[in-house]
Design a protein around this motif. Sequence first.
Motif, PDB file in Angstrom:
ATOM      1  N   ARG A  40      32.429  19.586  15.056  1.00 53.13           N
ATOM      2  CA  ARG A  40      33.738  19.524  14.395  1.00 53.13           C
ATOM      3  C   ARG A  40      33.525  19.284  12.903  1.00 53.13           C
ATOM      4  NH1 ARG A  40      37.657  18.968  18.401  1.00 53.13           N
ATOM      5  NH2 ARG A  40      36.770  18.390  20.420  1.00 53.13           N
ATOM      6  N   HIS A  41      34.302  19.986  12.084  1.00 51.52           N
ATOM      7  CA  HIS A  41      34.086  19.931  10.636  1.00 51.52           C
ATOM      8  C   HIS A  41      35.418  19.908   9.882  1.00 51.52           C
ATOM      9  CE1 HIS A  41      31.383  20.163   7.238  1.00 51.52           C
ATOM     10  NE2 HIS A  41      32.052  21.171   6.727  1.00 51.52           N
ATOM     11  N   GLY A  42      36.379  19.189  10.432  1.00 42.44           N
ATOM     12  CA  GLY A  42      37.648  19.014   9.746  1.00 42.44           C
ATOM     13  C   GLY A  42      38.671  20.082  10.099  1.00 42.44           C
ATOM     14  N   ARG A  43      39.724  20.111   9.302  1.00 36.45           N
ATOM     15  CA  ARG A  43      40.809  21.058   9.527  1.00 36.45           C
ATOM     16  C   ARG A  43      41.554  21.260   8.224  1.00 36.45           C
ATOM     17  NH1 ARG A  43      45.283  17.204  12.587  1.00 36.45           N
ATOM     18  NH2 ARG A  43      45.262  15.623  10.962  1.00 36.45           N
ATOM     19  N   PHE A  44      42.316  22.328   8.179  1.00 32.91           N
ATOM     20  CA  PHE A  44      43.247  22.552   7.082  1.00 32.91           C
ATOM     21  C   PHE A  44      44.548  23.033   7.713  1.00 32.91           C
ATOM     22  CE2 PHE A  44      40.848  26.465   7.613  1.00 32.91           C
ATOM     23  CZ  PHE A  44      41.790  27.470   7.542  1.00 32.91           C
ATOM     24  N   PHE A  45      45.601  23.094   6.921  1.00 35.02           N
ATOM     25  CA  PHE A  45      46.910  23.463   7.460  1.00 35.02           C
ATOM     26  C   PHE A  45      47.363  24.789   6.888  1.00 35.02           C
ATOM     27  CE2 PHE A  45      46.555  18.990   8.174  1.00 35.02           C
ATOM     28  CZ  PHE A  45      47.115  18.816   9.422  1.00 35.02           C
ATOM     29  N   ARG A  46      48.035  25.568   7.720  1.00 31.21           N
ATOM     30  CA  ARG A  46      48.549  26.861   7.293  1.00 31.21           C
ATOM     31  C   ARG A  46      50.002  26.988   7.729  1.00 31.21           C
ATOM     32  NH1 ARG A  46      45.118  32.040   8.371  1.00 31.21           N
ATOM     33  NH2 ARG A  46      43.917  30.967   6.785  1.00 31.21           N
ATOM     34  N   CYS A  47      50.816  27.505   6.836  1.00 32.52           N
ATOM     35  CA  CYS A  47      52.199  27.829   7.156  1.00 32.52           C
ATOM     36  C   CYS A  47      52.192  29.142   7.938  1.00 32.52           C
ATOM     37  CB  CYS A  47      52.981  27.978   5.859  1.00 32.52           C
ATOM     38  SG  CYS A  47      54.682  28.437   6.104  1.00 32.52           S
ATOM     39  N   ILE A  89      50.738  24.657  10.940  1.00 35.27           N
ATOM     40  CA  ILE A  89      49.795  24.402  12.027  1.00 35.27           C
ATOM     41  C   ILE A  89      48.425  24.020  11.472  1.00 35.27           C
ATOM     42  CG2 ILE A  89      50.984  26.050  13.532  1.00 35.27           C
ATOM     43  CD1 ILE A  89      48.487  27.908  13.092  1.00 35.27           C
ATOM     44  N   PRO A  90      47.675  23.228  12.248  1.00 33.04           N
ATOM     45  CA  PRO A  90      46.303  22.924  11.832  1.00 33.04           C
ATOM     46  C   PRO A  90      45.365  24.064  12.237  1.00 33.04           C
ATOM     47  CG  PRO A  90      46.817  21.759  13.860  1.00 33.04           C
ATOM     48  CD  PRO A  90      48.068  22.490  13.456  1.00 33.04           C
ATOM     49  N   ILE A  91      44.435  24.400  11.369  1.00 32.04           N
ATOM     50  CA  ILE A  91      43.351  25.340  11.673  1.00 32.04           C
ATOM     51  C   ILE A  91      42.071  24.510  11.647  1.00 32.04           C
ATOM     52  CG2 ILE A  91      42.098  27.407  10.951  1.00 32.04           C
ATOM     53  CD1 ILE A  91      44.981  28.033  11.696  1.00 32.04           C
ATOM     54  N   PHE A  92      41.346  24.522  12.753  1.00 33.48           N
ATOM     55  CA  PHE A  92      40.181  23.661  12.896  1.00 33.48           C
ATOM     56  C   PHE A  92      38.909  24.387  12.470  1.00 33.48           C
ATOM     57  CE2 PHE A  92      43.463  22.157  15.716  1.00 33.48           C
ATOM     58  CZ  PHE A  92      43.521  20.815  15.359  1.00 33.48           C
TER      59      PHE A  92
END
Length: 199
Positions: free
Chosen positions: A42-49, A59-62
């Motif tokens: 696992r290496h974090g996440r970012f968010f996308r509309c 939503i989160p993109i992992f």
Amino acid sequence: MSIVTDWNLDVKRYLQSCSDGIPEADRPRVCPHCSETVMLHRHGRFFRCVFTLTERFVIPIFRFRCPQCSRTTSVLPAFLLPKQQTAVDIQEEVVRGETHGASRITMAQQSAAWPGGPWSVRTIRRWCRRWKDMLSKLEDRLAAWLLSRHPQVALPRGRGAGWSLWFACWERLRTSAQEGSLLHRLNRWARPLSVTVPG
């Protein structure tokens, strides 16, 4: 590089099942960069509309990192293409509209009623071209996949049969709503690797 999941075709189900991250059973086990079979970290996440035909979501993109080559990978749900905010269902609506004779100008005007719209004629043209290219590349695989499940069916003949025949065939043959749309299936096949639910 990104991997497209073979599950979570619906934004709300994705948000429910991934509220605490991608479930452990569905974690990527092959690196799309070095092709090693290894449990990615696992290496974090970012968010996308994300815009669907009816709603706007965030939503989160992992992200995952390969312990062998140290490169990172994003895991996308099947309802989303890389670097895009419009869900596959919006783009499918556009492709279906054009298949039924609607002009791109008409589709661009219609898109004003959808969350995130309106989209320009250039964007509509780009979507239609991308999906046409994808169908062209994956048409043989689509035919083989459908025949493996329904060997008695008569499929569209010859390459380049056109969207209308494939859409009609897909609606007739898909086993359940869980399968999702034709464009969901093409999106999953177009990525280098897929994360699939066992069984």
